[in-house]
Write a protein that holds these residues in place. Structure first.
Motif, PDB file in Angstrom:
ATOM      1  N   SER A  86       0.483  -0.999  -0.129  1.00  0.00           N
ATOM      2  CA  SER A  86      -0.112   0.186  -0.041  1.00  0.00           C
ATOM      3  C   SER A  86       0.474   1.127  -0.423  1.00  0.00           C
ATOM      4  N   HIS A  87       0.359   2.053  -1.264  1.00  0.00           N
ATOM      5  CA  HIS A  87       0.572   3.059  -0.990  1.00  0.00           C
ATOM      6  C   HIS A  87       0.836   4.421   0.501  1.00  0.00           C
ATOM      7  N   GLN A  88      -0.471   4.197   1.232  1.00  0.00           N
ATOM      8  CA  GLN A  88      -0.614   4.948   2.138  1.00  0.00           C
ATOM      9  C   GLN A  88      -0.426   4.429   3.236  1.00  0.00           C
ATOM     10  N   SER A  89      -0.468   5.407   4.193  1.00  0.00           N
ATOM     11  CA  SER A  89      -0.042   5.343   6.222  1.00  0.00           C
ATOM     12  C   SER A  89      -1.264   4.458   6.450  1.00  0.00           C
ATOM     13  N   SER A  90      -0.999   3.508   7.838  1.00  0.00           N
ATOM     14  CA  SER A  90      -1.941   2.328   8.132  1.00  0.00           C
ATOM     15  C   SER A  90      -1.769   2.679   9.751  1.00  0.00           C
ATOM     16  N   ALA A  91      -3.024   1.865  10.412  1.00  0.00           N
ATOM     17  CA  ALA A  91      -2.107   1.375  12.129  1.00  0.00           C
ATOM     18  C   ALA A  91      -3.560   0.721  11.867  1.00  0.00           C
ATOM     19  N   SER A  92      -3.801  -0.345  12.906  1.00  0.00           N
ATOM     20  CA  SER A  92      -4.667  -1.060  13.262  1.00  0.00           C
ATOM     21  C   SER A  92      -4.187  -2.197  14.774  1.00  0.00           C
ATOM     22  N   VAL A  93      -5.563  -2.355  15.841  1.00  0.00           N
ATOM     23  CA  VAL A  93      -4.806  -3.474  16.916  1.00  0.00           C
ATOM     24  C   VAL A  93      -6.287  -3.452  16.869  1.00  0.00           C
ATOM     25  N   ASP A  94      -5.622  -5.354  17.330  1.00  0.00           N
ATOM     26  CA  ASP A  94      -6.554  -6.600  17.457  1.00  0.00           C
ATOM     27  C   ASP A  94      -5.749  -7.282  19.092  1.00  0.00           C
ATOM     28  N   VAL A  95      -7.368  -7.545  19.240  1.00  0.00           N
ATOM     29  CA  VAL A  95      -7.660  -7.734  20.924  1.00  0.00           C
ATOM     30  C   VAL A  95      -7.594  -9.245  20.841  1.00  0.00           C
ATOM     31  N   ASN A  96      -7.091 -10.189  21.305  1.00  0.00           N
ATOM     32  CA  ASN A  96      -8.320 -11.133  21.921  1.00  0.00           C
ATOM     33  C   ASN A  96      -8.569 -11.756  23.305  1.00  0.00           C
ATOM     34  N   THR A  97      -9.316 -12.788  23.473  1.00  0.00           N
ATOM     35  CA  THR A  97      -9.224 -13.369  24.711  1.00  0.00           C
ATOM     36  C   THR A  97      -9.814 -14.816  24.469  1.00  0.00           C
TER      37      THR A  97
END
Length: 289
Positions: free
Chosen positions: A21-32
């Motif tokens: 991708s040519h765009q900045s990105s961010a993500s957060v995953d939480v698991n339990t």
């Protein structure tokens, strides 16, 4: 990042995109989950400009485990920088991982029948902890339209400490690698080109184990050199020929078997050849050794 497009009319995945991708990105995953399992993973990519790209992954996981005294804590930080120009690119990847694991010991059948989740008596203080640091630098530079040089420099350091059945110890390993390669093409006949690869793999490793039995050490050097040619004979078919020379040096020493340094050296030459056939209708390739 790979992504897929789903087409309801076709009832399946019809497109896979693997371009970065040519765009900045961010993500957060939480698991339990059960047995105290839980964690969080954060990922981010920052595109500074078309030539420079930065990435960071952070992962933290925890589990109490199915059995008593079986807790696991895992932490991982992975950062990467990529820079590219018209005729090449470089990248630097840094990674740190910390794993802390409690060991419940092995149970007898009678103990399993009584309570399979219990810890073996006497193992309540047993553990195995490891910290690993990795540095990986890679580069590729085109020399012409047909030739390029590329290579990787790697460093991996793992430091561990453990306690088993009342005895404690440490285990440390360091591995350094250098793998340069020259890749190119030579015109042969009918407008076709033979693909050539010439390279070398050099690894230096240091290993040290200290336990109740004493100290064990082995320093190892591995040197490989190889070349491969993929030669077309007719459209979509031809021959592959390769040869590899390998050499390994070991310097073991411990306090009960190799009480004095007893170095050893081994080497081998491995040639190989065979036909290949590229399936015209798709990317599948059949290569016979």
């Amino acid at each position: 990042n790979p992504s897929a497009k789903y087409d309801a009319s076709g009832a399946g995945v019809i497109n896979i995109i693997t371009r970065a991708s040519h765009q900045s990105s961010a993500s957060v995953d939480v698991n339990t989950g059960s047995y105290g399992r839980g964690g969080v993973r954060a990922r981010g990519t920052y595109v500074v400009n078309p030539a420079l790209r930065l990435g960071l992954n952070v992962n933290a996981q925890h589990s109490d485990g199915y059995r008593a005294h079986n807790r696991l804590d895992l932490y991982n930080v992975d950062g990467r920088a990529d820079y590219q120009w018209k005729s090449g690119n470089v990248f630097l990847n840094l990674q740190h991982e910390d794993e802390r694991l409690q060991l419940p010991g092995t149970l007898s059948q009678a103990q399993l029948d009584a309570n399979r989740r219990q810890a073996q008596p006497g193992s309540q203080a047993d553990f195995n902890n490891f910290a690993t640091d990795i540095v990986h630098f890679g580069a590729r530079q085109s020399l012409s339209s047909d030739w390029a040089v590329e290579g990787d420099i790697t460093s991996r350091t793992a430091n561990g400490e453990f306690r088993l059945s009342g005895g404690s110890g440490t285990q440390d390993r360091r591995v350094y690698g250098f793998t340069p390669r020259l890749i190119g093409a030579l015109p042969v006949w009918g407008g076709q080109s033979a693909q050539l690869t010439v390279g070398s793999d050099i690894y230096l490793s240091e290993y040290r184990l200290v336990s109740a039995f004493g100290e064990q050490i082995n320093n190892q050097q591995t040197y490989d050199g190889y070349s491969q040619a993929v030669i077309p004979l007719v459209p979509d078919a031809g021959l592959t020929a390769a040869v590899r020379y390998g050499e390994v040096h070991n310097h073991p020493r411990d306090s009960f078997t190799f009480t004095t340094a007893q170095p050893s050296t081994a080497h081998t030459v491995t040639p190989s050849s065979g036909p290949f056939w590229d399936v015209p209708s798709g990317p599948a390739v059949l290569r016979l050794p």
